[in-house]
Design a protein around this motif. Structure first.
Motif, PDB file in Angstrom:
ATOM      1  N   ASN A  22      20.995 -92.917 -48.320  1.00  0.00           N
ATOM      2  CA  ASN A  22      20.702 -92.285 -46.952  1.00  0.00           C
ATOM      3  C   ASN A  22      20.204 -90.907 -46.960  1.00  0.00           C
ATOM      4  OD1 ASN A  22      20.873 -94.895 -45.471  1.00  0.00           O
ATOM      5  ND2 ASN A  22      23.078 -94.309 -45.201  1.00  0.00           N
ATOM      6  N   PRO A  23      19.011 -90.505 -47.095  1.00  0.00           N
ATOM      7  CA  PRO A  23      18.940 -89.159 -47.257  1.00  0.00           C
ATOM      8  C   PRO A  23      18.560 -88.346 -45.759  1.00  0.00           C
ATOM      9  CG  PRO A  23      16.888 -90.439 -47.672  1.00  0.00           C
ATOM     10  CD  PRO A  23      17.908 -91.303 -47.251  1.00  0.00           C
ATOM     11  N   SER A  24      18.882 -86.878 -45.853  1.00  0.00           N
ATOM     12  CA  SER A  24      18.481 -86.412 -44.596  1.00  0.00           C
ATOM     13  C   SER A  24      18.197 -84.975 -45.039  1.00  0.00           C
ATOM     14  CB  SER A  24      19.863 -86.263 -43.878  1.00  0.00           C
ATOM     15  OG  SER A  24      21.007 -85.754 -44.261  1.00  0.00           O
ATOM     16  N   LEU A  25      17.385 -84.241 -44.185  1.00  0.00           N
ATOM     17  CA  LEU A  25      16.893 -82.912 -44.208  1.00  0.00           C
ATOM     18  C   LEU A  25      16.677 -82.107 -43.188  1.00  0.00           C
ATOM     19  CD1 LEU A  25      15.509 -80.820 -46.269  1.00  0.00           C
ATOM     20  CD2 LEU A  25      13.373 -81.931 -45.543  1.00  0.00           C
ATOM     21  N   LYS A  26      17.230 -80.949 -43.015  1.00  0.00           N
ATOM     22  CA  LYS A  26      17.262 -80.294 -41.970  1.00  0.00           C
ATOM     23  C   LYS A  26      16.709 -78.914 -42.146  1.00  0.00           C
ATOM     24  CE  LYS A  26      19.951 -78.376 -38.098  1.00  0.00           C
ATOM     25  NZ  LYS A  26      21.351 -78.400 -37.539  1.00  0.00           N
ATOM     26  N   LEU A  27      15.889 -78.254 -41.525  1.00  0.00           N
ATOM     27  CA  LEU A  27      15.079 -76.935 -41.806  1.00  0.00           C
ATOM     28  C   LEU A  27      15.074 -76.157 -40.353  1.00  0.00           C
ATOM     29  CD1 LEU A  27      11.887 -77.811 -43.509  1.00  0.00           C
ATOM     30  CD2 LEU A  27      13.811 -77.075 -44.557  1.00  0.00           C
ATOM     31  N   LEU A  28      15.467 -74.835 -40.484  1.00  0.00           N
ATOM     32  CA  LEU A  28      15.925 -73.992 -39.337  1.00  0.00           C
ATOM     33  C   LEU A  28      15.067 -72.678 -39.472  1.00  0.00           C
ATOM     34  CD1 LEU A  28      18.469 -73.599 -36.829  1.00  0.00           C
ATOM     35  CD2 LEU A  28      18.318 -71.484 -38.305  1.00  0.00           C
ATOM     36  N   TYR A  29      14.652 -72.023 -38.731  1.00  0.00           N
ATOM     37  CA  TYR A  29      14.128 -70.756 -38.558  1.00  0.00           C
ATOM     38  C   TYR A  29      14.365 -70.158 -37.427  1.00  0.00           C
ATOM     39  CZ  TYR A  29      11.189 -66.603 -39.682  1.00  0.00           C
ATOM     40  OH  TYR A  29      10.884 -65.407 -39.741  1.00  0.00           O
ATOM     41  N   ARG A  30      14.736 -68.754 -37.516  1.00  0.00           N
ATOM     42  CA  ARG A  30      15.260 -68.179 -36.569  1.00  0.00           C
ATOM     43  C   ARG A  30      14.391 -66.931 -36.102  1.00  0.00           C
ATOM     44  NH1 ARG A  30      20.421 -69.249 -34.534  1.00  0.00           N
ATOM     45  NH2 ARG A  30      21.795 -70.214 -36.026  1.00  0.00           N
ATOM     46  N   PHE A  31      13.767 -67.002 -35.119  1.00  0.00           N
ATOM     47  CA  PHE A  31      12.809 -65.767 -34.479  1.00  0.00           C
ATOM     48  C   PHE A  31      13.576 -64.821 -33.890  1.00  0.00           C
ATOM     49  CE2 PHE A  31      10.462 -69.754 -34.419  1.00  0.00           C
ATOM     50  CZ  PHE A  31       9.203 -69.483 -34.983  1.00  0.00           C
ATOM     51  N   SER A  32      14.731 -65.111 -33.167  1.00  0.00           N
ATOM     52  CA  SER A  32      15.728 -63.870 -32.741  1.00  0.00           C
ATOM     53  C   SER A  32      17.022 -64.559 -32.632  1.00  0.00           C
ATOM     54  CB  SER A  32      15.082 -63.584 -31.516  1.00  0.00           C
ATOM     55  OG  SER A  32      15.276 -64.371 -30.315  1.00  0.00           O
ATOM     56  N   ARG A  33      17.851 -64.011 -32.046  1.00  0.00           N
ATOM     57  CA  ARG A  33      19.351 -64.605 -31.725  1.00  0.00           C
ATOM     58  C   ARG A  33      19.173 -65.906 -31.130  1.00  0.00           C
ATOM     59  NH1 ARG A  33      24.468 -61.320 -29.599  1.00  0.00           N
ATOM     60  NH2 ARG A  33      25.869 -62.842 -29.830  1.00  0.00           N
ATOM     61  N   HIS A  34      18.439 -65.824 -30.205  1.00  0.00           N
ATOM     62  CA  HIS A  34      18.502 -67.028 -29.126  1.00  0.00           C
ATOM     63  C   HIS A  34      17.150 -67.790 -29.603  1.00  0.00           C
ATOM     64  CE1 HIS A  34      21.849 -65.428 -27.100  1.00  0.00           C
ATOM     65  NE2 HIS A  34      21.515 -64.204 -27.102  1.00  0.00           N
ATOM     66  N   THR A  35      16.358 -67.676 -30.113  1.00  0.00           N
ATOM     67  CA  THR A  35      15.295 -68.411 -30.340  1.00  0.00           C
ATOM     68  C   THR A  35      14.914 -69.002 -31.897  1.00  0.00           C
ATOM     69  OG1 THR A  35      14.026 -67.238 -28.801  1.00  0.00           O
ATOM     70  CG2 THR A  35      12.416 -68.364 -30.074  1.00  0.00           C
ATOM     71  N   ASN A  36      14.896 -70.250 -31.814  1.00  0.00           N
ATOM     72  CA  ASN A  36      14.942 -70.880 -33.238  1.00  0.00           C
ATOM     73  C   ASN A  36      13.915 -72.124 -33.209  1.00  0.00           C
ATOM     74  OD1 ASN A  36      16.507 -72.898 -32.599  1.00  0.00           O
ATOM     75  ND2 ASN A  36      18.229 -71.703 -33.106  1.00  0.00           N
ATOM     76  N   LEU A  37      13.525 -72.570 -34.247  1.00  0.00           N
ATOM     77  CA  LEU A  37      12.778 -73.678 -34.511  1.00  0.00           C
ATOM     78  C   LEU A  37      13.533 -74.747 -35.797  1.00  0.00           C
ATOM     79  CD1 LEU A  37      10.203 -75.551 -34.183  1.00  0.00           C
ATOM     80  CD2 LEU A  37       9.080 -74.312 -36.095  1.00  0.00           C
ATOM     81  N   VAL A  38      13.936 -75.715 -35.154  1.00  0.00           N
ATOM     82  CA  VAL A  38      14.673 -76.674 -35.732  1.00  0.00           C
ATOM     83  C   VAL A  38      13.749 -78.177 -36.127  1.00  0.00           C
ATOM     84  CG1 VAL A  38      16.761 -77.953 -36.362  1.00  0.00           C
ATOM     85  CG2 VAL A  38      16.732 -76.047 -34.950  1.00  0.00           C
ATOM     86  N   SER A  39      13.600 -78.606 -37.559  1.00  0.00           N
ATOM     87  CA  SER A  39      13.122 -79.739 -37.815  1.00  0.00           C
ATOM     88  C   SER A  39      14.210 -80.740 -38.672  1.00  0.00           C
ATOM     89  CB  SER A  39      11.733 -79.429 -38.634  1.00  0.00           C
ATOM     90  OG  SER A  39      11.361 -80.591 -39.063  1.00  0.00           O
ATOM     91  N   THR A  40      14.299 -82.029 -38.314  1.00  0.00           N
ATOM     92  CA  THR A  40      15.216 -82.754 -39.081  1.00  0.00           C
ATOM     93  C   THR A  40      14.393 -84.172 -39.294  1.00  0.00           C
ATOM     94  OG1 THR A  40      16.034 -83.705 -36.899  1.00  0.00           O
ATOM     95  CG2 THR A  40      17.073 -81.666 -37.991  1.00  0.00           C
TER      96      THR A  40
END
Length: 187
Positions: free
Chosen positions: A123-141
């Motif tokens: 069972n593979p998994s991947l999570k990517l996260l990018y923070r634009f600011s302290r409270h704003t981010n983009l998450v892909s899983t």
């Protein structure tokens, strides 16, 4: 066609007897470490489950003669053991983070329907996260999972689940395979 008038087929009473027992043994260990921008986690363990389900529906006619139809009987023994090792590595630098995980599991089933069955799954998994600011981010899983059959889906025939309601089932030993994707923007 001849009908014996001395035997009554009117059902006077229906009784279901069900017995369910379950034994569980669970053991696990974890190893966690951190170096530079990386975190490593390794989880290993063993899980064992033994289930026994016996049920039968008995009808008593107006002549007080009990009878049980084979479609209304179950005698299920289901043993399930799982050895597993799961690991994931996380990389974090500035506004970017990535987590790659892989889980390996060895299943061993034994039941009185299909006999013995062994299966190794990954069972593979991947999570990517990018923070634009302290409270704003983009998450892909993304994750791929294979779920083992549960004992509630392994009985065959009819089982009374309530007053006047029955559930009919055919045993299925197939793994449920799922792909999960998500993209989230938090602000």
């Amino acid at each position: 066609i001849s009908i014996d008038s001395t035997v009554s087929t009117n059902i006077k009473e229906s009784n279901q007897e069900s017995r369910f027992s379950k034994e569980i043994l669970r053991s696990n260990t974890q190893f966690l470490t951190k170096f530079s921008n990386f975190k490593l986690a390794v989880h290993a363990g063993f899980y064992y489950e033994k289930n026994k389900f016996i049920s039968f529906l008995e009808t008593i006619n107006s002549d007080n003669i009990p009878s049980t139809d084979l479609n209304f009987q179950n005698d299920l023994v289901y043993n399930y053991s799982l050895s597993y090792i799961n690991s994931d590595i996380t990389y974090k630098k500035d506004a970017f983070a990535a987590k790659l995980g892989i889980g390996t599991q060895y299943f061993k089933f034994k039941n009185n329907i299909d006999g013995n069955q062994n299966n190794t799954i990954i069972n593979p998994s991947l999570k990517l996260l990018y923070r634009f600011s302290r409270h704003t981010n983009l998450v892909s899983t993304y994750s791929f999972n294979q779920v083992a059959p549960e004992e509630t889906n392994l009985f065959e025939g009819f089982v009374q689940t309530g007053f006047g309601s029955f559930r009919n089932n055919e045993a299925n030993m197939q793994f449920l395979k799922t792909h999960n994707y998500s993209i989230n923007f938090n602000y």
